[in-house]
Design a protein around this motif. Structure first.
Motif, mmCIF file in Angstrom:
data_model
loop_
_atom_site.group_PDB
_atom_site.id
_atom_site.type_symbol
_atom_site.label_atom_id
_atom_site.label_comp_id
_atom_site.label_asym_id
_atom_site.label_seq_id
_atom_site.Cartn_x
_atom_site.Cartn_y
_atom_site.Cartn_z
ATOM 1 N N ASP A 92 13.735 -5.579 -6.035
ATOM 2 C CA ASP A 92 12.491 -6.262 -6.373
ATOM 3 C C ASP A 92 11.390 -5.508 -5.639
ATOM 4 O OD1 ASP A 92 13.884 -8.326 -7.730
ATOM 5 O OD2 ASP A 92 14.241 -9.338 -5.834
ATOM 6 N N LEU A 93 10.385 -5.049 -6.370
ATOM 7 C CA LEU A 93 9.292 -4.286 -5.783
ATOM 8 C C LEU A 93 7.986 -5.044 -5.971
ATOM 9 C CD1 LEU A 93 11.507 -2.229 -7.004
ATOM 10 C CD2 LEU A 93 9.813 -0.520 -6.524
ATOM 11 N N ARG A 94 7.186 -5.096 -4.903
ATOM 12 C CA ARG A 94 5.861 -5.730 -4.952
ATOM 13 C C ARG A 94 4.831 -4.736 -4.442
ATOM 14 N NH1 ARG A 94 5.321 -11.506 -4.717
ATOM 15 N NH2 ARG A 94 3.395 -11.032 -3.648
ATOM 16 N N GLY A 95 3.600 -4.949 -4.868
ATOM 17 C CA GLY A 95 2.524 -4.100 -4.381
ATOM 18 C C GLY A 95 2.522 -2.723 -5.005
ATOM 19 N N VAL A 96 2.982 -2.636 -6.246
ATOM 20 C CA VAL A 96 2.992 -1.354 -6.965
ATOM 21 C C VAL A 96 1.670 -1.223 -7.723
ATOM 22 C CG1 VAL A 96 4.162 0.025 -8.721
ATOM 23 C CG2 VAL A 96 5.495 -1.476 -7.227
ATOM 24 N N PRO A 97 0.988 -0.087 -7.630
ATOM 25 C CA PRO A 97 -0.254 0.096 -8.387
ATOM 26 C C PRO A 97 -0.027 -0.112 -9.890
ATOM 27 C CG PRO A 97 -0.008 1.842 -6.757
ATOM 28 C CD PRO A 97 1.287 1.078 -6.789
ATOM 29 N N ALA A 98 -0.902 -0.898 -10.506
ATOM 30 C CA ALA A 98 -0.767 -1.251 -11.926
ATOM 31 C C ALA A 98 -0.695 -0.022 -12.827
ATOM 32 C CB ALA A 98 -1.924 -2.147 -12.350
ATOM 33 N N ASN A 99 -1.456 1.016 -12.506
ATOM 34 C CA ASN A 99 -1.463 2.205 -13.369
ATOM 35 C C ASN A 99 -0.099 2.896 -13.398
ATOM 36 O OD1 ASN A 99 -1.830 3.078 -10.661
ATOM 37 N ND2 ASN A 99 -2.851 4.951 -11.337
ATOM 38 N N ARG A 100 0.676 2.790 -12.333
ATOM 39 C CA ARG A 100 2.013 3.394 -12.327
ATOM 40 C C ARG A 100 2.985 2.604 -13.188
ATOM 41 N NH1 ARG A 100 2.437 5.095 -5.979
ATOM 42 N NH2 ARG A 100 0.721 6.582 -6.077
ATOM 43 N N LEU A 101 2.786 1.288 -13.261
ATOM 44 C CA LEU A 101 3.693 0.450 -14.041
ATOM 45 C C LEU A 101 3.319 0.380 -15.515
ATOM 46 C CD1 LEU A 101 4.194 -2.519 -11.561
ATOM 47 C CD2 LEU A 101 5.740 -0.593 -12.014
ATOM 48 N N SER A 102 2.131 0.857 -15.869
ATOM 49 C CA SER A 102 1.716 0.829 -17.269
ATOM 50 C C SER A 102 1.696 2.214 -17.907
ATOM 51 C CB SER A 102 0.340 0.166 -17.399
ATOM 52 O OG SER A 102 -0.603 0.841 -16.600
ATOM 53 N N ASP A 103 2.102 3.235 -17.181
ATOM 54 C CA ASP A 103 2.142 4.615 -17.679
ATOM 55 C C ASP A 103 3.502 4.891 -18.319
ATOM 56 O OD1 ASP A 103 2.157 7.376 -18.082
ATOM 57 O OD2 ASP A 103 1.975 7.877 -15.959
ATOM 58 N N ALA A 104 3.557 4.779 -19.642
ATOM 59 C CA ALA A 104 4.834 4.920 -20.362
ATOM 60 C C ALA A 104 5.482 6.278 -20.124
ATOM 61 C CB ALA A 104 4.626 4.691 -21.854
ATOM 62 N N GLN A 105 4.715 7.346 -20.191
ATOM 63 C CA GLN A 105 5.264 8.684 -19.981
ATOM 64 C C GLN A 105 5.771 8.842 -18.546
ATOM 65 O OE1 GLN A 105 2.644 11.843 -21.141
ATOM 66 N NE2 GLN A 105 4.124 13.438 -20.690
ATOM 67 N N GLY A 106 5.015 8.324 -17.590
ATOM 68 C CA GLY A 106 5.438 8.395 -16.195
ATOM 69 C C GLY A 106 6.712 7.606 -15.940
ATOM 70 N N LEU A 107 6.833 6.423 -16.559
ATOM 71 C CA LEU A 107 8.043 5.613 -16.395
ATOM 72 C C LEU A 107 9.254 6.286 -17.038
ATOM 73 C CD1 LEU A 107 6.661 2.004 -16.930
ATOM 74 C CD2 LEU A 107 7.344 3.088 -14.772
ATOM 75 N N ALA A 108 9.053 6.925 -18.186
ATOM 76 C CA ALA A 108 10.166 7.639 -18.832
ATOM 77 C C ALA A 108 10.671 8.756 -17.918
ATOM 78 C CB ALA A 108 9.719 8.203 -20.183
ATOM 79 N N GLY A 109 9.752 9.503 -17.332
ATOM 80 C CA GLY A 109 10.145 10.558 -16.391
ATOM 81 C C GLY A 109 10.830 10.002 -15.157
ATOM 82 N N LEU A 110 10.356 8.849 -14.694
ATOM 83 C CA LEU A 110 10.964 8.203 -13.538
ATOM 84 C C LEU A 110 12.407 7.791 -13.830
ATOM 85 C CD1 LEU A 110 10.931 6.935 -10.736
ATOM 86 C CD2 LEU A 110 9.766 4.961 -11.741
ATOM 87 N N LEU A 111 12.660 7.240 -15.016
ATOM 88 C CA LEU A 111 14.023 6.857 -15.390
ATOM 89 C C LEU A 111 14.950 8.069 -15.372
ATOM 90 C CD1 LEU A 111 13.318 4.441 -18.377
ATOM 91 C CD2 LEU A 111 14.047 3.802 -16.069
ATOM 92 N N LEU A 112 14.488 9.184 -15.909
ATOM 93 C CA LEU A 112 15.306 10.402 -15.933
ATOM 94 C C LEU A 112 15.575 10.924 -14.523
ATOM 95 C CD1 LEU A 112 13.640 12.122 -18.994
ATOM 96 C CD2 LEU A 112 16.005 11.306 -18.873
ATOM 97 N N ALA A 113 14.545 10.908 -13.668
ATOM 98 C CA ALA A 113 14.722 11.376 -12.289
ATOM 99 C C ALA A 113 15.684 10.465 -11.527
ATOM 100 C CB ALA A 113 13.369 11.433 -11.578
ATOM 101 N N ALA A 114 15.573 9.163 -11.740
ATOM 102 C CA ALA A 114 16.460 8.208 -11.069
ATOM 103 C C ALA A 114 17.903 8.394 -11.526
ATOM 104 C CB ALA A 114 15.986 6.787 -11.328
ATOM 105 N N ALA A 115 18.104 8.568 -12.826
ATOM 106 C CA ALA A 115 19.455 8.784 -13.350
ATOM 107 C C ALA A 115 20.053 10.049 -12.748
ATOM 108 C CB ALA A 115 19.435 8.872 -14.874
ATOM 109 N N ASN A 116 19.277 11.097 -12.684
ATOM 110 C CA ASN A 116 19.753 12.349 -12.100
ATOM 111 C C ASN A 116 20.153 12.149 -10.639
ATOM 112 O OD1 ASN A 116 20.160 15.276 -12.228
ATOM 113 N ND2 ASN A 116 18.424 15.347 -10.810
ATOM 114 N N ALA A 117 19.341 11.431 -9.881
ATOM 115 C CA ALA A 117 19.643 11.186 -8.470
ATOM 116 C C ALA A 117 20.935 10.386 -8.297
ATOM 117 C CB ALA A 117 18.482 10.452 -7.803
#
Length: 121
Positions: A9-34
């Motif tokens: 559970d994460l709190r205090g995340v900047p709204a622009n990071r949570l609404s950036d679809a391209q950024g979230l897609a890249g984050l999912l790929l980086a997390a899976a790789n890790a």
């Protein structure tokens, strides 16, 4: 073979990071790789009336995020079978999203055993 499951559970995340679809897609790929997960399909990120849902199906696991950008909230879920490391994926997610507060949990799951008194018998 075991099933590793980690969530946060994460709190205090900047709204622009949570609404950036391209950024979230890249984050999912980086997390899976890790975590050592291999994607089965490209990431899916959808915005709707109850926030943002992002998911990456992997061979033997998944990485998923559910977020409410305007409240700075995000729930992250990572699971995998065998020699995966979902906690590593959470570390990537937490770092990239820049959460001010984080609560995590991990579970080892399986194998499932049959019920001793199945319904209907």
């Amino acid at each position: 073979m075991g099933f590793e499951h980690a969530f946060a559970d994460l709190r205090g995340v900047p709204a622009n990071r949570l609404s950036d679809a391209q950024g979230l897609a890249g984050l999912l790929l980086a997390a899976a790789n890790a975590a050592g997960l291999n994607p089965a399909h490209p990431p899916v990120v959808k915005s709707g009336p109850r926030g943002v849902a992002a998911a990456l199906l992997c061979h033997g696991g998944h990485v998923a995020l559910h977020a409410i950008p305007e409240d700075g909230l995000c729930f992250a879920d990572v699971a995998g079978i065998g020699t995966v490391h979902p906690q590593r994926a959470l570390e990537v997610i937490v770092k990239r999203l820049g959460a001010r507060e984080v609560r995590t949990d991990t579970r080892r799951r399986g194998p499932v055993t049959p019920a001793t008194n199945p319904e209907g018998q």
